[in-house]
Design an enzyme around this catalytic site. Structure first.
Site, short mmCIF file in Angstrom:
data_model
loop_
_atom_site.label_atom_id
_atom_site.label_comp_id
_atom_site.label_asym_id
_atom_site.label_seq_id
_atom_site.Cartn_x
_atom_site.Cartn_y
_atom_site.Cartn_z
CB SER A 10 -0.89 0.03 1.24
OG SER A 10 -1.58 -1.18 1.38
N1 SAH Z 1 0.39 -4.89 4.25
C1 SAH Z 1 0.99 -5.38 3.04
C2 SAH Z 1 0.04 -5.21 1.89
C3 SAH Z 1 -0.01 -6.44 1.05
S1 SAH Z 1 -1.28 -6.46 -0.15
C4 SAH Z 1 2.35 -4.77 2.80
O1 SAH Z 1 2.77 -3.87 3.55
O2 SAH Z 1 3.03 -5.21 1.87
C5 SAH Z 1 -2.52 -7.40 0.66
C6 SAH Z 1 -2.17 -8.82 1.01
O3 SAH Z 1 -3.34 -9.42 1.54
C7 SAH Z 1 -1.72 -9.70 -0.15
O4 SAH Z 1 -0.45 -10.19 0.11
C8 SAH Z 1 -2.76 -10.83 -0.16
O5 SAH Z 1 -2.24 -12.09 -0.50
C9 SAH Z 1 -3.24 -10.79 1.27
N2 SAH Z 1 -4.54 -11.42 1.51
C10 SAH Z 1 -5.68 -11.38 0.78
N3 SAH Z 1 -6.64 -12.13 1.34
C11 SAH Z 1 -6.10 -12.65 2.49
C12 SAH Z 1 -6.58 -13.52 3.51
N4 SAH Z 1 -7.81 -14.03 3.50
N5 SAH Z 1 -5.74 -13.84 4.52
C13 SAH Z 1 -4.48 -13.37 4.57
N6 SAH Z 1 -3.97 -12.56 3.62
C14 SAH Z 1 -4.76 -12.21 2.59
#
Ligand code: SAH
Length: 282
Positions: free
Chosen positions: A132
């Site tokens: 993000s």
């Molecule tokens: N906070 C992260 C943002 C990653 S993007 C950072 O700083 O990089 C969002 C993430 O949510 C992705 O990696 C995706 O795989 C994960 N995601 C989506 N659905 C999910 C679920 N049900 N449980 C765990 N992770 C999930």
């Protein structure tokens, strides 16, 4: 933020040796961070992964070369500028701004991408996922904390581990769940050199939360669902905030507050754009 030098409040092995509830994920790191190692010119940990070779990280086993030291200074200046921008955009909690200033965002990206780390944009982290934008990371944490230092926090969607690292500076204990195994491993690799002792990473479906650790004093979802999973609402402590993007093509940040045993209130904040929240693991 002039005096917000990387200064790590984490006590040595603060949470590594203590008794854990059964099923509680193991801590991934011990204290100190890459920034402090770099700033002090101390030896890079032997397990430092590829991210530790990104610009700004100074593996100083033989002394930090001058060029790398000036890279580090430049990185810190650029990060301070990012924090100034975030403050101007309305995030004012000093603990959140300080956390954003401490965590070296460029170390969470592929070296080829690290030059863009401090631009206010979401950036690819592989597997069709994104990290993000810095403002949104700060805004969500600010809305979750509401000026308090929290005890136990849960993040859904570890991704590359950046937001989890920021959270580790505003909460006593942080748990973060990722459903994509390769990203869970990437986050471990990225975070290992930072030796953050109060962060635990879990591979699994975050829609189920972590009932064995609940209740949480704050929950952040880094992926957007059409609604917020019931299990997560149930794992929120009374009085605590959950911040999540909600929607499909059109998404808004929501802040949900648990006001009683079976009562929650919801506020709709600004529009946003997140990757989808998906069930199960891969
Ligand atoms: N906070 C992260 C943002 C990653 S993007 C950072 O700083 O990089 C969002 C993430 O949510 C992705 O990696 C995706 O795989 C994960 N995601 C989506 N659905 C999910 C679920 N049900 N449980 C765990 N992770 C999930």
């Amino acid at each position: 933020m002039k005096d917000a030098r990387p200064n790590f409040p984490l006590p040595l092995s603060s949470t590594t040796g203590g008794a854990r509830k059964p099923g509680t994920p193991a801590p991934v790191f011990t204290p100190q961070t890459a920034t402090r190692n770099a700033a002090s010119g101390s030896k890079a940990p032997p397990e430092a992964g590829p991210a530790a070779r990104a610009p700004g990280y100074v593996p100083a086993a033989t002394g930090a070369p001058t060029a790398q030291r000036s890279d580090l200074a430049a990185t810190e200046a650029v990060r301070r500028a990012m924090v100034t921008r975030i403050a101007r955009q309305g995030v004012n909690d000093p603990q959140v701004l300080r956390a954003m200033e401490i965590v070296p965002r460029h170390l969470f990206l592929e070296p080829a991408m690290s030059g863009q780390a401090y631009v206010d944009a979401s950036l690819p982290i592989g597997h069709q996922q994104t990290m993000s934008q810095p403002y949104i990371v700060a805004r969500m944490i600010d809305m979750m904390c509401a000026g308090r230092k929290l005890e136990r926090v849960l993040e859904i969607g570890t991704g590359c581990g950046y937001q989890a690292a920021v959270l580790s500076f505003v909460a006593k204990d942080v748990y973060s769940i990722e459903r994509i195994k390769a990203l869970h491993e990437l986050a471990k690799t990225n975070l290992r050199p930072m030796r953050i002792s109060n962060l635990r990473l879990q591979y699994g479906d975050g829609m189920l939360g972590l009932p064995q650790v609940a209740p949480f004093d704050g929950i952040i979802l880094a992926a957007a669902g059409l609604d917020v999973p019931r299990a997560l609402l149930e794992q929120l402590a009374i009085g605590a905030h959950l911040v999540a993007p909600v929607g499909a093509e059109v998404q808004h940040l929501h802040r949900i507050t648990r006001t009683g045993k079976a009562e929650w209130t919801s506020e709709t904040l600004e529009a946003c754009h997140f990757v989808p929240l998906r069930p199960g693991t891969i």
